[in-house]
Design an enzyme around this catalytic site. Structure first.
Site, PDB file in Angstrom:
ATOM      1  N   HIS A  90      -5.272  -0.728   5.219  1.00  0.00           N
ATOM      2  CA  HIS A  90      -4.853   0.679   5.187  1.00  0.00           C
ATOM      3  C   HIS A  90      -5.979   1.474   5.860  1.00  0.00           C
ATOM      4  O   HIS A  90      -6.970   1.807   5.230  1.00  0.00           O
ATOM      5  CB  HIS A  90      -4.671   1.089   3.715  1.00  0.00           C
ATOM      6  CG  HIS A  90      -4.186   2.496   3.512  1.00  0.00           C
ATOM      7  ND1 HIS A  90      -3.381   2.832   2.444  1.00  0.00           N
ATOM      8  CD2 HIS A  90      -4.379   3.647   4.199  1.00  0.00           C
ATOM      9  CE1 HIS A  90      -3.110   4.135   2.493  1.00  0.00           C
ATOM     10  NE2 HIS A  90      -3.714   4.645   3.543  1.00  0.00           N
TER      11      HIS A  90
ATOM     12  N   CYS B 192      -2.513   7.766   8.098  1.00  0.00           N
ATOM     13  CA  CYS B 192      -3.129   6.437   8.062  1.00  0.00           C
ATOM     14  C   CYS B 192      -2.118   5.409   8.574  1.00  0.00           C
ATOM     15  O   CYS B 192      -0.926   5.673   8.613  1.00  0.00           O
ATOM     16  CB  CYS B 192      -3.498   6.050   6.639  1.00  0.00           C
ATOM     17  SG  CYS B 192      -4.682   7.161   5.866  1.00  0.00           S
TER      18      CYS B 192
ATOM     19  N   THR C 112       0.875  -1.174   0.000  1.00  0.00           N
ATOM     20  CA  THR C 112       0.000   0.000   0.000  1.00  0.00           C
ATOM     21  C   THR C 112       0.906   1.215   0.000  1.00  0.00           C
ATOM     22  O   THR C 112       1.990   1.196   0.585  1.00  0.00           O
ATOM     23  CB  THR C 112      -0.996  -0.008   1.190  1.00  0.00           C
ATOM     24  OG1 THR C 112      -1.982   1.001   0.953  1.00  0.00           O
ATOM     25  CG2 THR C 112      -0.328   0.260   2.524  1.00  0.00           C
TER      26      THR C 112
END
Lengths: 213, 162
Positions: B46, B29, B23
């Site tokens: 994520h 995040c 990711t």
């Protein structure tokens, strides 16, 4: 208002006009700053699901310099001005007159960072004041913050308000370009305006667009 | 042929060796990898926000919140034959991309995400054996379930392995 379902073309048109006027003023400011012609593209207004955000921002591995403002007031939101790190270097080299400036290096001198921050401030500031004049809404930007990093990591900062309210964000993306001779591409930058979900209604109402409940 | 499975923001997905999973652009995040070294399967989430109680809508996208994403990922992993006793985790992200004079609670979302992830993994008895969290830089991560190595790429600090 459910901004997810209610995004009819007329609303998108209004937001596009916001992007148009904002970036138009910013392009003029940049043109004065560099004493060069600046072109501007038609703003793209998109309702973007989070998982597709990467594709909308572009090169996920690239490095960008970004100036960020949180907008407070009658229509709160987030405002970013992003420019590729190499492009930012060229831009600030012209302004400061130091050809050694390179924002892709881990350490950049304070002077260059401060100049970049100020340029971003002028550009995003002109965008915002045009937005405010156009809508008649009072907007107060926070002082600018600067980051040099991956575009997604930076932009995700502006998605927090949306993420509490839904799974998509409204992205008003306008590109400006330095005019160059011989069709060579000059520096280009992007403005991203992310109005908070709650402030969309404010924006539409201020411009006389009826909001269907 | 091994593939690299890409996971978008507010989503999770799974990979089995020899495939890898990645990711990109983790800012505030957090990327959570839960893996079983022995059966070489893993999940990567994520997440954007700490808890699903923060949601203002009735229907929520469960992969967006640390608590619901981890719960759903565990269910899937166990269904695919992972052993609950062998599951371990590695986490990365939770940075603070911008600094302001005023410390708004919202601006601390990165550290809050990390705290929540730690708490929830602990609740399920999953040990975090590697983490690269906090700071003020973005991260792109890639996990290889065949070696259990997590590669973390940053703009200014190069690449490191966990």
């Amino acid at each position: 208002m459910s901004y997810l379902k209610g995004m009819e073309p007329k609303y998108l048109d209004v937001l596009q006009e916001v992007g148009n006027i904002g970036a138009g003023h910013a392009a003029t400011a940049m043109s004065k700053l560099l004493n060069k012609g600046i072109d501007m593209k038609v703003p793209a207004v998109k309702v973007v699901p989070f998982k597709e955000m990467n594709d909308s921002v572009g090169d996920e591995e690239g490095v960008v310099a970004a100036i960020y403002f949180r907008i407070q007031g009658e229509a709160s939101g987030h405002m970013f001005f992003m420019i590729q790190a190499e492009e930012a270097s060229k831009l600030i080299q012209q302004i400061v007159g130091d050809p050694m400036i390179d924002f892709t290096l881990p350490t950049v001198n304070e002077m260059a960072l401060s100049a970049l921050s100020e340029v971003g401030n002028i550009l995003a500031g002109s965008y915002l004041s045009a937005f405010s004049d156009f809508t008649g809404l009072h907007l107060q930007p926070t002082p600018p913050a600067l980051a040099i990093d991956m575009p997604m990591a930076i932009l995700s900062y502006g998605l927090m308000e949306f993420s509490e309210a839904g799974d998509v964000a409204i992205l008003i993306n306008t590109e400006i370009n330095e005019k160059m001779e011989n069709d060579v591409m000059g520096s280009k930058g992007h403005f991203f305006l992310l109005p908070d979900p709650d402030s969309l209604e404010q924006i539409f109402t201020s411009l006389g667009v009826k909001v269907n409940e | 042929m091994s593939r690299v499975i890409k996971v978008g923001m507010a989503h999770f997905d799974f990979a089995k060796a020899p495939d890898k999973i990645r990711t990109s652009g983790l800012g505030s995040c957090v990327g959570i990898i839960i893996f079983d070294e022995w059966s070489k399967i893993c999940g990567l989430a994520h997440i954007m926000l700490p808890e699903s109680v923060m949601a203002r809508t009735n229907t929520i996208q469960r992969a967006k919140y640390a608590d619901t994403a981890i719960a759903d990922m565990l269910t899937e992993l166990l269904k695919d034959g992972a052993s609950p006793y062998r599951l371990k985790a590695k986490i990365a992200g939770g940075a603070q991309m911008f600094h302001f004079g005023c410390s708004n609670e919202r601006m601390r979302i990165g550290p809050r995400n990390v705290e929540a992830v730690r708490k929830i993994l602990n609740h399920y008895g999953i040990k975090i054996i590697g983490e690269d969290v906090g700071g003020n830089n973005g991260r792109t991560i890639e996990f290889d379930p065949s070696t259990s190595i997590l590669e973390i790429r940053t703009v200014n600090q190069g690449t490191k392995e966990l």
